[in-house]
Design a protein around this motif. Sequence first.
Motif, short mmCIF file in Angstrom:
data_model
loop_
_atom_site.label_atom_id
_atom_site.label_comp_id
_atom_site.label_asym_id
_atom_site.label_seq_id
_atom_site.Cartn_x
_atom_site.Cartn_y
_atom_site.Cartn_z
N PHE A 296 -9.86 31.87 20.85
CA PHE A 296 -9.62 30.75 21.76
C PHE A 296 -10.85 29.84 21.86
O PHE A 296 -10.74 28.62 21.84
N ILE A 297 -12.04 30.44 21.96
CA ILE A 297 -13.27 29.64 22.05
C ILE A 297 -13.46 28.84 20.77
O ILE A 297 -13.81 27.65 20.81
N TYR A 298 -13.23 29.47 19.62
CA TYR A 298 -13.33 28.77 18.35
C TYR A 298 -12.38 27.59 18.28
O TYR A 298 -12.69 26.54 17.71
N ALA A 299 -11.19 27.78 18.85
CA ALA A 299 -10.21 26.69 18.84
C ALA A 299 -10.56 25.61 19.84
O ALA A 299 -10.45 24.41 19.55
N ALA A 300 -11.01 26.01 21.04
CA ALA A 300 -11.29 25.05 22.11
C ALA A 300 -12.46 24.13 21.76
O ALA A 300 -12.47 22.97 22.16
N ILE A 301 -13.43 24.64 21.00
CA ILE A 301 -14.60 23.81 20.67
C ILE A 301 -14.21 22.63 19.78
O ILE A 301 -14.94 21.65 19.69
N GLU A 302 -13.04 22.72 19.17
CA GLU A 302 -12.62 21.65 18.26
C GLU A 302 -12.32 20.35 19.01
O GLU A 302 -12.49 19.26 18.46
N VAL A 303 -11.83 20.47 20.23
CA VAL A 303 -11.45 19.26 20.99
C VAL A 303 -12.66 18.38 21.29
O VAL A 303 -12.66 17.19 20.95
N PRO A 304 -13.72 18.90 21.93
CA PRO A 304 -14.90 18.04 22.13
C PRO A 304 -15.52 17.59 20.81
O PRO A 304 -16.10 16.49 20.75
N ALA A 305 -15.42 18.42 19.78
CA ALA A 305 -15.96 18.03 18.48
C ALA A 305 -15.23 16.81 17.94
O ALA A 305 -15.86 15.88 17.39
N LYS A 306 -13.91 16.77 18.11
CA LYS A 306 -13.12 15.63 17.63
C LYS A 306 -13.42 14.37 18.44
O LYS A 306 -13.52 13.27 17.89
N ILE A 307 -13.57 14.54 19.76
CA ILE A 307 -13.87 13.38 20.60
C ILE A 307 -15.24 12.80 20.24
O ILE A 307 -15.40 11.58 20.11
N LEU A 308 -16.23 13.68 20.06
CA LEU A 308 -17.57 13.22 19.70
C LEU A 308 -17.57 12.56 18.32
O LEU A 308 -18.20 11.52 18.13
N ILE A 309 -16.84 13.15 17.40
CA ILE A 309 -16.87 12.62 16.03
C ILE A 309 -16.19 11.26 15.95
O ILE A 309 -16.50 10.45 15.07
N TYR A 310 -15.27 10.98 16.87
CA TYR A 310 -14.62 9.67 16.91
C TYR A 310 -15.65 8.56 17.10
O TYR A 310 -15.65 7.55 16.39
N PHE A 311 -16.56 8.76 18.06
CA PHE A 311 -17.59 7.75 18.33
C PHE A 311 -18.64 7.71 17.22
O PHE A 311 -19.13 6.63 16.86
N ILE A 312 -18.97 8.87 16.67
CA ILE A 312 -19.97 8.92 15.61
C ILE A 312 -19.47 8.22 14.36
O ILE A 312 -20.21 7.49 13.69
N LEU A 313 -18.20 8.43 14.02
CA LEU A 313 -17.63 7.81 12.82
C LEU A 313 -17.70 6.29 12.90
O LEU A 313 -17.99 5.63 11.90
N ASN A 314 -17.40 5.75 14.05
CA ASN A 314 -17.46 4.29 14.21
C ASN A 314 -18.89 3.76 14.26
O ASN A 314 -19.16 2.64 13.84
N LYS A 315 -19.81 4.60 14.75
CA LYS A 315 -21.18 4.15 14.94
C LYS A 315 -22.01 4.25 13.67
O LYS A 315 -22.69 3.29 13.28
N VAL A 316 -21.98 5.42 13.01
CA VAL A 316 -22.85 5.64 11.85
C VAL A 316 -22.09 5.66 10.53
O VAL A 316 -22.72 5.66 9.47
N GLY A 317 -20.76 5.67 10.58
CA GLY A 317 -19.99 5.63 9.34
C GLY A 317 -19.55 6.99 8.83
O GLY A 317 -19.95 8.03 9.35
N ARG A 318 -18.73 6.95 7.77
CA ARG A 318 -18.14 8.17 7.23
C ARG A 318 -19.15 9.02 6.45
O ARG A 318 -19.19 10.25 6.60
N ARG A 319 -19.93 8.40 5.59
CA ARG A 319 -20.79 9.15 4.68
C ARG A 319 -21.85 9.95 5.42
O ARG A 319 -22.03 11.15 5.16
N ILE A 320 -22.55 9.32 6.36
CA ILE A 320 -23.58 10.02 7.12
C ILE A 320 -22.96 11.14 7.95
O ILE A 320 -23.50 12.24 8.05
N THR A 321 -21.80 10.86 8.55
CA THR A 321 -21.12 11.87 9.37
C THR A 321 -20.71 13.07 8.53
O THR A 321 -20.92 14.22 8.93
N GLN A 322 -20.10 12.81 7.36
CA GLN A 322 -19.66 13.90 6.50
C GLN A 322 -20.84 14.75 6.04
O GLN A 322 -20.80 15.98 6.08
N THR A 323 -21.91 14.08 5.61
CA THR A 323 -23.09 14.80 5.16
C THR A 323 -23.74 15.58 6.30
O THR A 323 -24.07 16.77 6.16
#
Length: 472
Positions: A296-323
Amino acid sequence: MKFESILEETDGFGRYQIALVLLLSIPRITIPCHFLLNNFIAAIPSHHCNISSLGSEGIFGNLSQEERLTVSIPVQDDGTPASCHMFSHPQFHLLSNSSSPSEVAVVQCQNGWEYDNSMFISTLATQFDLVCEKRGLAKASATIFFVGVMAGAVFFGVLSDKYGRRSMLLVSYVSSIVFSVVSAFSSTYIMFAAFHFLTGFALTGIINISVVLSIEWVDTKHRTFMGVFGSISWSIGNMLLAGLAYLVTDWRMLVITVTSPLLLATAMWWYGVASTYYGISLNITGFGLDLYLTHFIYAAIEVPAKILIYFILNKVGRRITQTGTLVLTGLCILINIITPTEYWTFRTVIAVLGKGLSEASFTTVFLYTTELYPTVMRQNGLGYASFMARLGASISPLIMLLEDMWKFLPEVIFCTVAIFSGLIAWLLPETNNTRLTETIEDIEEMRKNPIYFTTEDQNIPLKLPISEDTTQ
């Protein structure tokens, strides 16, 4: 005028797009339930040789169950009965002397096994006796499933481009239901393995086609939103799996239960529309926590990770985020390798952080891959990319078996793969705030012309009257 230009001029994120996300979210909830189902249906509970054949007459009949185990089965270092061996003859002297001489003959279990049913009523291991020398078959069932996913990625990628997204998505729904339900009624392990393979094969169509549909039908500025928050259904399904597995402890009923959302999704469609990640997600033991709580903890951590990554993707782009997410995932694994096991709280925190980062990289890769391919081969390209991802997922359960050679070998492999993959991702072009390419010629033009255009730059011609000068 290109289709994406039309979306830019009209409402590229209106009621239709919102309805599309909602319609696709229900079937996508069941995907993680199937992909990580092996944590529960292939669990191997405590077990020992079945000694019921020794009878209940004479001296043996006057013994308690605990005394029968003492005279029949050798004891392991931790004081529990051996899992795979028994004495060739009852050792009654052990009732008065707890030590067992080394020359006492032991044999493999002769009449099957008795299992501890306190956590699971039934699993693949207890159903088909996948223990001792057959223990690897329980882990192999996950590999068989992901090999099916790998094959389905190519199949549905090609046919979706040829026959259309909607038709092949419907085929995926129906075949996933049929194969999954049949696998739940398997009478042999071979039968289960065959239909488990076909279930993975069919489910791939739901994953890949849903991603492409949700991204193709929105305007440029909302692609990140659809790519990230459209995958929230995965995290919801992942958390749901922990609860379902806790409540449904029979493996057959659990398979049917996690398939049931597809029945609703299929009905609605008549009316309208991996190695690092799985290396972490399929290894939920060794942190000093309950099996269900860890999942459950492994699954629950995905939600804040997705929310955070939404802002990071728009701010720094796909390549830096993926790397960045891949390299940081590898570093989290490395930290746990060098941290002593007695610091289990710290190791658990790092493991959860690594899981969140791996989910962030997984979320990014589907969005990034979809944007890299032109429309004419996007579904096919995503299919082949998914093929390689499922190849990693297929091998991950087998890599974990390498701990018998060296305890940290699986973690070293996953760490190396994550960091190396992150560095490779740095070689890819950036797609943030750029239009989706539609033809191979568009890709070739991008290679010749390195100028980076933003969506605002590309929107200017759409505001002008259509003429020869503006349509060249």
